[in-house]
Scaffold this motif. Sequence first.
Motif, PDB file in Angstrom:
ATOM      1  N   PHE A  94     -26.928 -40.487 -18.321  1.00 25.35           N
ATOM      2  CA  PHE A  94     -25.792 -41.312 -18.770  1.00 25.35           C
ATOM      3  C   PHE A  94     -25.164 -40.675 -20.007  1.00 25.35           C
ATOM      4  O   PHE A  94     -25.076 -41.260 -21.075  1.00 25.35           O
ATOM      5  CB  PHE A  94     -26.218 -42.767 -18.995  1.00 25.35           C
ATOM      6  N   ASN A  95     -24.683 -39.462 -19.793  1.00 25.71           N
ATOM      7  CA  ASN A  95     -24.216 -38.597 -20.874  1.00 25.71           C
ATOM      8  C   ASN A  95     -22.766 -38.150 -20.685  1.00 25.71           C
ATOM      9  O   ASN A  95     -22.530 -36.968 -20.499  1.00 25.71           O
ATOM     10  CB  ASN A  95     -25.169 -37.383 -20.947  1.00 25.71           C
ATOM     11  N   PRO A  96     -21.778 -39.098 -20.655  1.00 21.62           N
ATOM     12  CA  PRO A  96     -21.873 -40.531 -20.922  1.00 21.62           C
ATOM     13  C   PRO A  96     -21.937 -41.353 -19.629  1.00 21.62           C
ATOM     14  O   PRO A  96     -21.646 -40.842 -18.550  1.00 21.62           O
ATOM     15  CB  PRO A  96     -20.554 -40.820 -21.636  1.00 21.62           C
ATOM     16  N   ILE A  97     -22.271 -42.641 -19.773  1.00 21.78           N
ATOM     17  CA  ILE A  97     -22.146 -43.582 -18.663  1.00 21.78           C
ATOM     18  C   ILE A  97     -20.654 -43.729 -18.370  1.00 21.78           C
ATOM     19  O   ILE A  97     -19.830 -43.728 -19.289  1.00 21.78           O
ATOM     20  CB  ILE A  97     -22.797 -44.940 -19.003  1.00 21.78           C
ATOM     21  N   HIS A  98     -20.276 -43.826 -17.086  1.00 24.68           N
ATOM     22  CA  HIS A  98     -18.861 -43.943 -16.729  1.00 24.68           C
ATOM     23  C   HIS A  98     -18.673 -45.040 -15.684  1.00 24.68           C
ATOM     24  O   HIS A  98     -19.643 -45.648 -15.235  1.00 24.68           O
ATOM     25  CB  HIS A  98     -18.284 -42.589 -16.280  1.00 24.68           C
ATOM     26  N   THR A 106     -32.777 -41.664 -19.466  1.00 25.54           N
ATOM     27  CA  THR A 106     -33.808 -40.637 -19.425  1.00 25.54           C
ATOM     28  C   THR A 106     -33.683 -39.723 -20.640  1.00 25.54           C
ATOM     29  O   THR A 106     -32.642 -39.090 -20.831  1.00 25.54           O
ATOM     30  CB  THR A 106     -33.651 -39.799 -18.135  1.00 25.54           C
ATOM     31  N   PRO A 107     -34.746 -39.651 -21.453  1.00 22.51           N
ATOM     32  CA  PRO A 107     -34.675 -38.764 -22.621  1.00 22.51           C
ATOM     33  C   PRO A 107     -34.578 -37.296 -22.235  1.00 22.51           C
ATOM     34  O   PRO A 107     -33.865 -36.549 -22.854  1.00 22.51           O
ATOM     35  CB  PRO A 107     -35.989 -39.019 -23.364  1.00 22.51           C
ATOM     36  N   HIS A 108     -35.315 -36.898 -21.211  1.00 22.95           N
ATOM     37  CA  HIS A 108     -35.284 -35.487 -20.828  1.00 22.95           C
ATOM     38  C   HIS A 108     -35.648 -35.360 -19.362  1.00 22.95           C
ATOM     39  O   HIS A 108     -36.800 -35.509 -18.999  1.00 22.95           O
ATOM     40  CB  HIS A 108     -36.257 -34.682 -21.697  1.00 22.95           C
ATOM     41  N   ASN A 109     -34.661 -35.090 -18.543  1.00 24.21           N
ATOM     42  CA  ASN A 109     -34.877 -34.840 -17.119  1.00 24.21           C
ATOM     43  C   ASN A 109     -35.459 -33.435 -16.973  1.00 24.21           C
ATOM     44  O   ASN A 109     -34.883 -32.483 -17.487  1.00 24.21           O
ATOM     45  CB  ASN A 109     -33.525 -34.949 -16.403  1.00 24.21           C
ATOM     46  N   PRO A 110     -36.594 -33.299 -16.272  1.00 18.65           N
ATOM     47  CA  PRO A 110     -37.194 -31.965 -16.126  1.00 18.65           C
ATOM     48  C   PRO A 110     -36.251 -30.930 -15.509  1.00 18.65           C
ATOM     49  O   PRO A 110     -36.449 -29.740 -15.670  1.00 18.65           O
ATOM     50  CB  PRO A 110     -38.382 -32.207 -15.186  1.00 18.65           C
ATOM     51  N   PHE A 111     -35.191 -31.380 -14.812  1.00 20.23           N
ATOM     52  CA  PHE A 111     -34.276 -30.449 -14.152  1.00 20.23           C
ATOM     53  C   PHE A 111     -33.009 -30.168 -14.966  1.00 20.23           C
ATOM     54  O   PHE A 111     -32.107 -29.509 -14.502  1.00 20.23           O
ATOM     55  CB  PHE A 111     -33.878 -30.982 -12.769  1.00 20.23           C
ATOM     56  N   LYS A 112     -32.914 -30.715 -16.179  1.00 25.31           N
ATOM     57  CA  LYS A 112     -31.709 -30.502 -16.982  1.00 25.31           C
ATOM     58  C   LYS A 112     -32.061 -29.867 -18.321  1.00 25.31           C
ATOM     59  O   LYS A 112     -33.111 -30.114 -18.875  1.00 25.31           O
ATOM     60  CB  LYS A 112     -30.988 -31.830 -17.245  1.00 25.31           C
ATOM     61  N   LYS A 113     -31.127 -29.078 -18.850  1.00 24.97           N
ATOM     62  CA  LYS A 113     -31.322 -28.499 -20.169  1.00 24.97           C
ATOM     63  C   LYS A 113     -31.102 -29.592 -21.209  1.00 24.97           C
ATOM     64  O   LYS A 113     -30.091 -30.280 -21.195  1.00 24.97           O
ATOM     65  CB  LYS A 113     -30.313 -27.366 -20.406  1.00 24.97           C
ATOM     66  N   LYS A 114     -32.035 -29.708 -22.130  1.00 22.92           N
ATOM     67  CA  LYS A 114     -31.985 -30.798 -23.098  1.00 22.92           C
ATOM     68  C   LYS A 114     -30.844 -30.634 -24.107  1.00 22.92           C
ATOM     69  O   LYS A 114     -30.309 -31.622 -24.607  1.00 22.92           O
ATOM     70  CB  LYS A 114     -33.320 -30.907 -23.831  1.00 22.92           C
ATOM     71  N   ASN A 115     -30.451 -29.406 -24.427  1.00 21.89           N
ATOM     72  CA  ASN A 115     -29.469 -29.199 -25.489  1.00 21.89           C
ATOM     73  C   ASN A 115     -28.069 -29.727 -25.154  1.00 21.89           C
ATOM     74  O   ASN A 115     -27.209 -29.785 -26.014  1.00 21.89           O
ATOM     75  CB  ASN A 115     -29.406 -27.723 -25.900  1.00 21.89           C
ATOM     76  N   LEU A 159     -27.598 -32.804 -24.075  1.00 26.88           N
ATOM     77  CA  LEU A 159     -27.662 -34.262 -24.178  1.00 26.88           C
ATOM     78  C   LEU A 159     -27.320 -34.754 -25.565  1.00 26.88           C
ATOM     79  O   LEU A 159     -27.733 -34.182 -26.559  1.00 26.88           O
ATOM     80  CB  LEU A 159     -29.082 -34.758 -23.851  1.00 26.88           C
ATOM     81  N   LEU A 160     -26.600 -35.878 -25.606  1.00 29.11           N
ATOM     82  CA  LEU A 160     -26.449 -36.602 -26.866  1.00 29.11           C
ATOM     83  C   LEU A 160     -27.804 -37.207 -27.203  1.00 29.11           C
ATOM     84  O   LEU A 160     -28.672 -37.333 -26.344  1.00 29.11           O
ATOM     85  CB  LEU A 160     -25.441 -37.753 -26.726  1.00 29.11           C
ATOM     86  N   ASP A 161     -27.973 -37.632 -28.432  1.00 28.53           N
ATOM     87  CA  ASP A 161     -29.189 -38.315 -28.872  1.00 28.53           C
ATOM     88  C   ASP A 161     -29.518 -39.482 -27.940  1.00 28.53           C
ATOM     89  O   ASP A 161     -28.625 -40.178 -27.453  1.00 28.53           O
ATOM     90  CB  ASP A 161     -28.929 -38.814 -30.307  1.00 28.53           C
ATOM     91  N   ASN A 162     -30.808 -39.701 -27.695  1.00 30.81           N
ATOM     92  CA  ASN A 162     -31.259 -40.790 -26.801  1.00 30.81           C
ATOM     93  C   ASN A 162     -30.631 -42.132 -27.151  1.00 30.81           C
ATOM     94  O   ASN A 162     -30.167 -42.858 -26.281  1.00 30.81           O
ATOM     95  CB  ASN A 162     -32.786 -40.937 -26.876  1.00 30.81           C
ATOM     96  N   TYR A 163     -30.651 -42.471 -28.445  1.00 29.86           N
ATOM     97  CA  TYR A 163     -30.177 -43.798 -28.854  1.00 29.86           C
ATOM     98  C   TYR A 163     -28.658 -43.919 -28.790  1.00 29.86           C
ATOM     99  O   TYR A 163     -28.139 -45.012 -28.604  1.00 29.86           O
ATOM    100  CB  TYR A 163     -30.729 -44.159 -30.241  1.00 29.86           C
ATOM    101  N   SER A 193     -18.118 -37.375 -12.455  1.00 28.78           N
ATOM    102  CA  SER A 193     -19.381 -36.975 -13.076  1.00 28.78           C
ATOM    103  C   SER A 193     -19.242 -36.961 -14.590  1.00 28.78           C
ATOM    104  O   SER A 193     -18.150 -36.771 -15.135  1.00 28.78           O
ATOM    105  CB  SER A 193     -19.806 -35.590 -12.585  1.00 28.78           C
ATOM    106  N   SER A 194     -20.374 -37.136 -15.248  1.00 31.10           N
ATOM    107  CA  SER A 194     -20.400 -37.067 -16.711  1.00 31.10           C
ATOM    108  C   SER A 194     -20.014 -35.675 -17.188  1.00 31.10           C
ATOM    109  O   SER A 194     -19.353 -35.519 -18.208  1.00 31.10           O
ATOM    110  CB  SER A 194     -21.797 -37.439 -17.227  1.00 31.10           C
ATOM    111  N   THR A 195     -20.409 -34.649 -16.432  1.00 35.99           N
ATOM    112  CA  THR A 195     -20.061 -33.259 -16.778  1.00 35.99           C
ATOM    113  C   THR A 195     -18.543 -33.087 -16.804  1.00 35.99           C
ATOM    114  O   THR A 195     -17.977 -32.519 -17.740  1.00 35.99           O
ATOM    115  CB  THR A 195     -20.681 -32.274 -15.756  1.00 35.99           C
ATOM    116  N   PHE A 196     -17.875 -33.601 -15.758  1.00 39.24           N
ATOM    117  CA  PHE A 196     -16.412 -33.537 -15.672  1.00 39.24           C
ATOM    118  C   PHE A 196     -15.776 -34.232 -16.886  1.00 39.24           C
ATOM    119  O   PHE A 196     -14.842 -33.716 -17.500  1.00 39.24           O
ATOM    120  CB  PHE A 196     -15.956 -34.198 -14.369  1.00 39.24           C
ATOM    121  N   ILE A 197     -16.306 -35.397 -17.245  1.00 41.10           N
ATOM    122  CA  ILE A 197     -15.776 -36.160 -18.381  1.00 41.10           C
ATOM    123  C   ILE A 197     -15.973 -35.384 -19.686  1.00 41.10           C
ATOM    124  O   ILE A 197     -15.037 -35.253 -20.480  1.00 41.10           O
ATOM    125  CB  ILE A 197     -16.421 -37.556 -18.450  1.00 41.10           C
ATOM    126  N   ARG A 198     -17.170 -34.823 -19.894  1.00 39.75           N
ATOM    127  CA  ARG A 198     -17.431 -34.062 -21.127  1.00 39.75           C
ATOM    128  C   ARG A 198     -16.491 -32.857 -21.241  1.00 39.75           C
ATOM    129  O   ARG A 198     -15.935 -32.595 -22.305  1.00 39.75           O
ATOM    130  CB  ARG A 198     -18.892 -33.585 -21.166  1.00 39.75           C
TER     131      ARG A 198
END
Length: 192
Positions: A10-14, A38-47, A49-53, A159-164
Amino acid sequence: MKVGLYFGSFNPIHIGHLIIANHLAEHSDLDQIWFVVTPHNPFKKKNTLLDNYQRLEMVYQATKDYIKLKPSDIEFGLPQPNYTINTLAHLQEKYPKNTFSLIMGEDNLKSFHKWKNYELILENNDIYVYPRISEGKVETQFDNHERIHHIDAPIIQLSSTFIRKNIKAGKNVKPMLPEYVWKYLDEMNFYR
């Protein structure tokens, strides 16, 4: 209570996320839909992501007007990276009166056989699958599985990617986001 778990960064939720979740809340036997951030999806690069909170706050803002939709930070305190099987065990222990089902797109069902302990998940949990436009066939082992329910939800090509990417490019993405989420992103200057 029958709870559908909608996992995501949800990076971001849309609005696509809300349309799917609301459709399931209104047109299935699920009583509530929990957006599990999800704080860290094993299939995604963490960098990326926005902060969890910050992401949890956006989910809270997006769902606060919907009685059947709830944000969940259940994975924040679990070991990283998170695996769905562990989250399900934790939830069942914490909420023994609830039954938990997974919500996923058809694209995720294709790789479901690669998930940790996927057989155990299927043994104990229903899966609600919403349609996605994608190529390739879903694994045949899941074609007629009694625990897998294909839901005739609207197909959302957002997608969130498209939005970002569009925010970074200075484009107007306001129609793609719940109003509160748009205001929050704008105020915080996220993804620019």
